[in-house]
Design a protein around this motif. Structure first.
Motif, short mmCIF file in Angstrom:
data_model
loop_
_atom_site.label_atom_id
_atom_site.label_comp_id
_atom_site.label_asym_id
_atom_site.label_seq_id
_atom_site.Cartn_x
_atom_site.Cartn_y
_atom_site.Cartn_z
N CYS A 50 -4.02 6.62 -20.54
CA CYS A 50 -5.40 6.62 -20.09
C CYS A 50 -6.15 5.35 -20.50
CB CYS A 50 -6.13 7.85 -20.64
SG CYS A 50 -7.90 7.92 -20.26
N TYR A 51 -5.95 4.93 -21.74
CA TYR A 51 -6.77 3.85 -22.28
C TYR A 51 -6.12 2.47 -22.26
CZ TYR A 51 -9.79 7.59 -23.94
OH TYR A 51 -10.63 8.68 -24.02
N LEU B 237 -8.99 14.69 -20.53
CA LEU B 237 -7.94 14.93 -21.52
C LEU B 237 -8.24 16.14 -22.41
CD1 LEU B 237 -7.34 11.25 -22.66
CD2 LEU B 237 -5.91 12.60 -21.11
N ALA C 267 -0.48 10.68 -23.30
CA ALA C 267 -1.51 10.76 -22.27
C ALA C 267 -2.70 9.87 -22.62
CB ALA C 267 -1.97 12.21 -22.10
N PHE C 268 -3.01 9.78 -23.90
CA PHE C 268 -4.10 8.91 -24.34
C PHE C 268 -3.73 7.44 -24.15
CE2 PHE C 268 -5.66 12.75 -26.12
CZ PHE C 268 -7.01 12.57 -26.36
N ARG D 195 -13.90 8.85 -20.53
CA ARG D 195 -12.51 9.02 -20.09
C ARG D 195 -11.80 10.17 -20.81
NH1 ARG D 195 -9.56 3.16 -19.64
NH2 ARG D 195 -11.36 1.93 -18.97
#
Length: 203
Positions: free
Chosen positions: A69-70, A45, A65-66, A41
């Protein structure tokens, strides 16, 4: 430097790099999603990471953003369970014994202790309470409809926000003689209000 014993003593600790020997939040996200999915993933990024390195994108903006995403879409209950295992299985491996000894010394002296970090309160609060901190402040992951939204609630607990959050816990900082322990530029504001600031050392 000796404390002014006419005032109560407040000892404030950063977490990542201060009480621990490494950054914990990205490792927490890896712990949740698994090692292979984490690295897969991260590929989309990479441009944002490069942008941070080049000084184009602020680090805290990229951090969002992390988180999206997670952690976006994870249920509150699932995340709480992950936090419980992370605290018991991972964090103990990364704690600095000398920093914990310093914390225990402050506690043995009856000092007020606070943990103030940019890591999420989701694992900071249960860990901090378990080791006896009086106050724990961290970045708050946003939730809606019993799920993590992938964003944060309020500001990242870094720089001046650390001082604001600390004041929210204990009130007027001038009422205390303050020891502060930190290891990065994100701790500068906190260290600047301390009577005894410790940067990357605990003695």
């Amino acid at each position: 430097m000796h404390a002014d014993h006419t005032r109560p003593v407040l000892a404030v600790f950063d977490f990542d790099g201060t009480l621990t020997d490494r950054h914990t939040f990205w490792r927490y996200m890896r712990f949740i999603v698994g090692t292979r999915p984490f690295w897969l993933r991260i590929i989309p990024l990479l441009p944002k990471m490069l942008s941070v390195i080049l000084g184009i994108t602020p680090l805290m903006q990229a951090r969002l953003a992390f988180i999206a995403c997670y952690l976006g879409g994870l249920s509150v209950e699932q995340e709480r369970e992950h936090a419980r295992y992370f605290i018991s299985e991972q964090l103990p491996l990364w704690l600095r014994p000398e920093a914990l000894r310093r914390l225990k010394w402050h506690q043995s002296m009856g000092h007020v202790t606070a943990l103030v970090s940019n890591s999420p309160e989701n694992y900071l609060i249960p860990w901090g309470q378990a080791v006896g901190f009086d106050y724990v402040c961290g970045t708050r992951l946003a939730t809606a409809r019993n799920k993590l939204t992938g964003g944060i609630s309020g500001a990242n607990c870094v720089d001046g926000e650390k001082v604001r959050r600390l004041k929210g816990c204990v009130g007027n900082l001038e009422d205390f003689y303050i020891y502060a322990y930190g290891d990065s530029s994100g701790d500068e504001a906190l260290l600047s209000v301390a009577n005894s600031p410790f940067y990357r050392n605990w003695y």
